[in-house]
Design a protein around this motif. Structure first.
Motif, PDB file in Angstrom:
ATOM      1  N   LYS A  26      65.149  42.725  28.298  1.00 28.23           N
ATOM      2  CA  LYS A  26      64.801  43.696  29.343  1.00 28.23           C
ATOM      3  C   LYS A  26      63.456  43.291  29.918  1.00 28.23           C
ATOM      4  O   LYS A  26      62.515  43.025  29.158  1.00 28.23           O
ATOM      5  CB  LYS A  26      64.705  45.085  28.709  1.00 28.23           C
ATOM      6  CG  LYS A  26      64.321  46.186  29.665  1.00 28.23           C
ATOM      7  CD  LYS A  26      63.909  47.424  28.867  1.00 28.23           C
ATOM      8  CE  LYS A  26      63.341  48.470  29.787  1.00 28.23           C
ATOM      9  NZ  LYS A  26      62.513  49.427  29.040  1.00 28.23           N
TER      10      LYS A  26
ATOM     11  N   ARG B 202      70.430  50.908  22.555  1.00 30.71           N
ATOM     12  CA  ARG B 202      71.523  51.886  22.373  1.00 30.71           C
ATOM     13  C   ARG B 202      72.294  52.091  23.654  1.00 30.71           C
ATOM     14  O   ARG B 202      73.514  52.027  23.685  1.00 30.71           O
ATOM     15  CB  ARG B 202      70.958  53.266  22.003  1.00 30.71           C
ATOM     16  CG  ARG B 202      70.686  53.513  20.574  1.00 30.71           C
ATOM     17  CD  ARG B 202      70.328  55.003  20.404  1.00 30.71           C
ATOM     18  NE  ARG B 202      71.530  55.782  20.189  1.00 30.71           N
ATOM     19  CZ  ARG B 202      72.079  55.945  18.996  1.00 30.71           C
ATOM     20  NH1 ARG B 202      71.535  55.386  17.936  1.00 30.71           N
ATOM     21  NH2 ARG B 202      73.183  56.644  18.859  1.00 30.71           N
ATOM     22  N   SER B 203      71.545  52.341  24.740  1.00 31.25           N
ATOM     23  CA  SER B 203      72.257  52.670  25.972  1.00 31.25           C
ATOM     24  C   SER B 203      72.907  51.425  26.555  1.00 31.25           C
ATOM     25  O   SER B 203      73.958  51.504  27.175  1.00 31.25           O
ATOM     26  CB  SER B 203      71.343  53.364  26.980  1.00 31.25           C
ATOM     27  OG  SER B 203      70.363  52.457  27.403  1.00 31.25           O
ATOM     28  N   PHE B 204      72.282  50.281  26.324  1.00 26.74           N
ATOM     29  CA  PHE B 204      72.902  49.058  26.828  1.00 26.74           C
ATOM     30  C   PHE B 204      74.227  48.773  26.113  1.00 26.74           C
ATOM     31  O   PHE B 204      75.201  48.359  26.726  1.00 26.74           O
ATOM     32  CB  PHE B 204      71.950  47.859  26.705  1.00 26.74           C
ATOM     33  CG  PHE B 204      72.433  46.692  27.498  1.00 26.74           C
ATOM     34  CD1 PHE B 204      72.264  46.646  28.865  1.00 26.74           C
ATOM     35  CD2 PHE B 204      73.121  45.658  26.878  1.00 26.74           C
ATOM     36  CE1 PHE B 204      72.765  45.597  29.618  1.00 26.74           C
ATOM     37  CE2 PHE B 204      73.632  44.598  27.619  1.00 26.74           C
ATOM     38  CZ  PHE B 204      73.446  44.568  28.993  1.00 26.74           C
TER      39      PHE B 204
ATOM     40  N   ASN C 100      79.621  54.470  18.179  1.00 27.37           N
ATOM     41  CA  ASN C 100      80.326  55.435  17.351  1.00 27.37           C
ATOM     42  C   ASN C 100      81.697  54.952  16.943  1.00 27.37           C
ATOM     43  O   ASN C 100      82.668  55.666  17.038  1.00 27.37           O
ATOM     44  CB  ASN C 100      80.454  56.763  18.107  1.00 27.37           C
ATOM     45  CG  ASN C 100      79.092  57.370  18.327  1.00 27.37           C
ATOM     46  OD1 ASN C 100      78.173  57.141  17.547  1.00 27.37           O
ATOM     47  ND2 ASN C 100      78.955  58.128  19.383  1.00 27.37           N
TER      48      ASN C 100
ATOM     49  N   ASN D  31      66.282  50.401  19.586  1.00 27.53           N
ATOM     50  CA  ASN D  31      65.621  51.450  20.385  1.00 27.53           C
ATOM     51  C   ASN D  31      66.605  52.044  21.393  1.00 27.53           C
ATOM     52  O   ASN D  31      67.761  51.631  21.463  1.00 27.53           O
ATOM     53  CB  ASN D  31      64.375  50.873  21.079  1.00 27.53           C
ATOM     54  CG  ASN D  31      64.712  49.650  21.926  1.00 27.53           C
ATOM     55  OD1 ASN D  31      65.757  49.603  22.571  1.00 27.53           O
ATOM     56  ND2 ASN D  31      63.828  48.660  21.916  1.00 27.53           N
ATOM     57  N   GLU D  32      66.115  52.987  22.170  1.00 23.91           N
ATOM     58  CA  GLU D  32      66.969  53.688  23.129  1.00 23.91           C
ATOM     59  C   GLU D  32      67.591  52.745  24.156  1.00 23.91           C
ATOM     60  O   GLU D  32      68.744  52.889  24.539  1.00 23.91           O
ATOM     61  CB  GLU D  32      66.180  54.783  23.871  1.00 23.91           C
ATOM     62  CG  GLU D  32      66.277  56.135  23.217  1.00 23.91           C
ATOM     63  CD  GLU D  32      67.701  56.484  22.769  1.00 23.91           C
ATOM     64  OE1 GLU D  32      68.616  56.495  23.628  1.00 23.91           O
ATOM     65  OE2 GLU D  32      67.910  56.704  21.563  1.00 23.91           O
ATOM     66  N   PHE D  33      66.781  51.790  24.622  1.00 23.03           N
ATOM     67  CA  PHE D  33      67.301  50.861  25.617  1.00 23.03           C
ATOM     68  C   PHE D  33      68.510  50.100  25.067  1.00 23.03           C
ATOM     69  O   PHE D  33      69.544  49.999  25.705  1.00 23.03           O
ATOM     70  CB  PHE D  33      66.214  49.883  26.080  1.00 23.03           C
ATOM     71  CG  PHE D  33      66.767  48.819  26.984  1.00 23.03           C
ATOM     72  CD1 PHE D  33      67.035  49.092  28.310  1.00 23.03           C
ATOM     73  CD2 PHE D  33      67.075  47.551  26.488  1.00 23.03           C
ATOM     74  CE1 PHE D  33      67.589  48.122  29.141  1.00 23.03           C
ATOM     75  CE2 PHE D  33      67.632  46.577  27.306  1.00 23.03           C
ATOM     76  CZ  PHE D  33      67.885  46.869  28.633  1.00 23.03           C
TER      77      PHE D  33
ATOM     78  N   GLY E 150      76.073  51.014  24.714  1.00 24.96           N
ATOM     79  CA  GLY E 150      77.014  52.074  25.091  1.00 24.96           C
ATOM     80  C   GLY E 150      77.356  52.925  23.882  1.00 24.96           C
ATOM     81  O   GLY E 150      77.749  52.395  22.840  1.00 24.96           O
ATOM     82  N   GLU E 151      77.211  54.227  24.046  1.00 21.22           N
ATOM     83  CA  GLU E 151      77.385  55.175  22.951  1.00 21.22           C
ATOM     84  C   GLU E 151      78.768  55.026  22.281  1.00 21.22           C
ATOM     85  O   GLU E 151      78.881  55.064  21.068  1.00 21.22           O
ATOM     86  CB  GLU E 151      77.201  56.588  23.500  1.00 21.22           C
ATOM     87  CG  GLU E 151      76.618  57.578  22.530  1.00 21.22           C
ATOM     88  CD  GLU E 151      75.229  57.181  22.012  1.00 21.22           C
ATOM     89  OE1 GLU E 151      74.983  57.401  20.821  1.00 21.22           O
ATOM     90  OE2 GLU E 151      74.404  56.650  22.795  1.00 21.22           O
ATOM     91  N   HIS E 152      79.795  54.795  23.111  1.00 23.19           N
ATOM     92  CA  HIS E 152      81.148  54.745  22.534  1.00 23.19           C
ATOM     93  C   HIS E 152      81.337  53.547  21.613  1.00 23.19           C
ATOM     94  O   HIS E 152      82.158  53.576  20.710  1.00 23.19           O
ATOM     95  CB  HIS E 152      82.204  54.734  23.640  1.00 23.19           C
ATOM     96  CG  HIS E 152      82.120  53.558  24.552  1.00 23.19           C
ATOM     97  ND1 HIS E 152      81.066  53.365  25.420  1.00 23.19           N
ATOM     98  CD2 HIS E 152      82.938  52.494  24.712  1.00 23.19           C
ATOM     99  CE1 HIS E 152      81.266  52.241  26.085  1.00 23.19           C
ATOM    100  NE2 HIS E 152      82.386  51.698  25.678  1.00 23.19           N
TER     101      HIS E 152
ATOM    102  N   ASN F  68      87.326  49.204  22.737  1.00 25.01           N
ATOM    103  CA  ASN F  68      86.396  49.561  23.810  1.00 25.01           C
ATOM    104  C   ASN F  68      87.025  49.305  25.160  1.00 25.01           C
ATOM    105  O   ASN F  68      86.875  50.087  26.091  1.00 25.01           O
ATOM    106  CB  ASN F  68      85.122  48.725  23.710  1.00 25.01           C
ATOM    107  CG  ASN F  68      84.367  49.030  22.444  1.00 25.01           C
ATOM    108  OD1 ASN F  68      84.508  50.120  21.892  1.00 25.01           O
ATOM    109  ND2 ASN F  68      83.586  48.080  21.988  1.00 25.01           N
TER     110      ASN F  68
END
Ligand SMILES: Nc1ncnc2c1ncn2[C@@H]1O[C@H](COP(=O)(O)OP(=O)(O)O)[C@@H](O)[C@H]1O
Ligand SMILES: [Mg+2]
Length: 324
Positions: free
Chosen positions: A211, A234-236, A243, A230-232, A238-240, A318
């Motif tokens: 990033k 995680r979001s990169f 989990n 970190n959050e970045f 993708g939550e699905h 996915n």
């Protein structure tokens, strides 16, 4: 091994593209560089074969500083594959593939055999295709030629910059599978740029998430989905994808029930329950063997699963989810 130490790149117009990265790409591994557009993936890659000069820091290959290497010589020993492969349109497939072997002074018989071997490796019948010109081939076939051309002179290092992203989904998946298959036998040091997280999870031994000209995390695919830094990240990812434990699929769905271990000592292998979720299975592989035994509740060994089967299943789940 390729090593970046505190590498920075500031372009002539003042753009700070790379802000001090440390990165180690081990011998024989495929490391994916992933991140949003403009984060510095291509810049990082092109500094390795000196298509782009660095501003400060050092890059070494097997301990030798690349700044001291002749760039023409360096590039002959580093295969390079890009998104729209620059096959030379006026040369036949055979001539395109044998270009670098010829420059390296290989004998005719040796490079002709090599062309044949490589074409067979990716399912391009030499008798049909060796004399054709690039534009007579489909996009997927041309990209196959791009990949084998990079392998032709047996370079120890291969750089691939979004090599499959211009292909239709079916060709892309085929080429990914072929690359994985090839890499399993040749074990080159590969730097693979992609913006497709599923592609990275499927192919890479390690993934560097980038990033704004920095590396946010370097981890194996399993580590990345089980513990994003970190959050970045995680979001990169993708939550699905994180989990995976919420998915209904279990080890039973992907198990190979042909017993692959002919002569095994059960005690040497980890075991996993038939009804374990994929995420439980993935967690087991972080630092373990490439295979585990699948057992029933009463401990009977009924099959095995591999790390790549699990990652493959997670990735195709996915895709299925993304399409629905
Ligand atoms: N030749 C150049 N001159 C100035 N800025 C550039 C040049 N090439 C790339 N950049 C900038 O450097 C940053 C990183 O680019 P790049 O490495 O191509 O990113 P990525 O491959 O991740 O999309 C971007 O902000 C891009 O606009
Ligand atoms: Mg790029």
């Amino acid at each position: 091994m390729i090593e970046f130490k505190n590498v920075k790149k500031v372009y002539e117009d003042g753009t700070e593209a790379i802000n001090g990265i440390d990165l180690m790409i081990p011998e024989g591994k495929l490391v994916a560089l992933i991140g949003p557009s403009g984060c510095g993936k291509t810049t990082t890659m092109k500094m390795i074969n000196k298509l782009i000069g660095l501003t400060s820091g050092t890059i070494t290959i097997n301990g030798k500083d690349i700044s001291e290497k002749d760039e023409v010589e360096l590039r002959r020993n580093i295969g390079y594959v890009i998104q729209r492969i620059g096959l030379l349109p006026h040369m036949t497939i055979e001539e395109n593939i044998s270009l670098i072997p010829k420059l390296k002074g290989w004998k005719k018989e040796k490079y002709e055999n090599r062309v044949e071997e490589l074409m067979n490796l990716v399912g391009l019948e030499p008798g049909i295709y060796r004399k054709k010109y690039p534009l007579e081939l489909s996009g997927g076939q041309q990209q196959r030629v791009g990949v084998i051309r990079a392998l032709a002179a047996e370079p120890p290092i291969i750089l691939m910059d979004e090599p499959f992203s211009a292909l239709d989904p079916i060709s892309r998946e085929q080429l990914q599978n072929e690359l994985k298959h090839i890499q399993n036998s040749i074990h080159k040091t590969i730097v693979f740029v992609t913006h497709d997280i599923d592609e990275a999870l499927k192919l890479a031994d390690e993934i560097a998430v980038m990033k704004d000209g920095r590396i946010e995390q370097i981890a194996t695919p399993v580590e990345l989905i089980s513990s994003p830094a970190n959050e970045f990240v995680r979001s990169f990812i993708g939550e699905h994808r994180l989990n995976v434990g919420n998915k209904e699929k279990s080890v039973a769905d992907i198990m190979d029930d042909n017993p692959v271990f002919q002569h095994y000592e059960e005690s040497e292998y980890e075991t996993i329950s038939l009804d374990a979720t994929l995420s439980e299975a993935a967690g087991l592989f972080v630092s373990k063997e490439p295979h585990v035994l699948v057992v029933t509740k009463d401990g009977k060994h009924i099959g095995s699963v591999s790390r790549s089967d699990i990652l493959h299943a997670v990735a195709s789940e996915n895709r299925r989810e993304a399409q629905s």
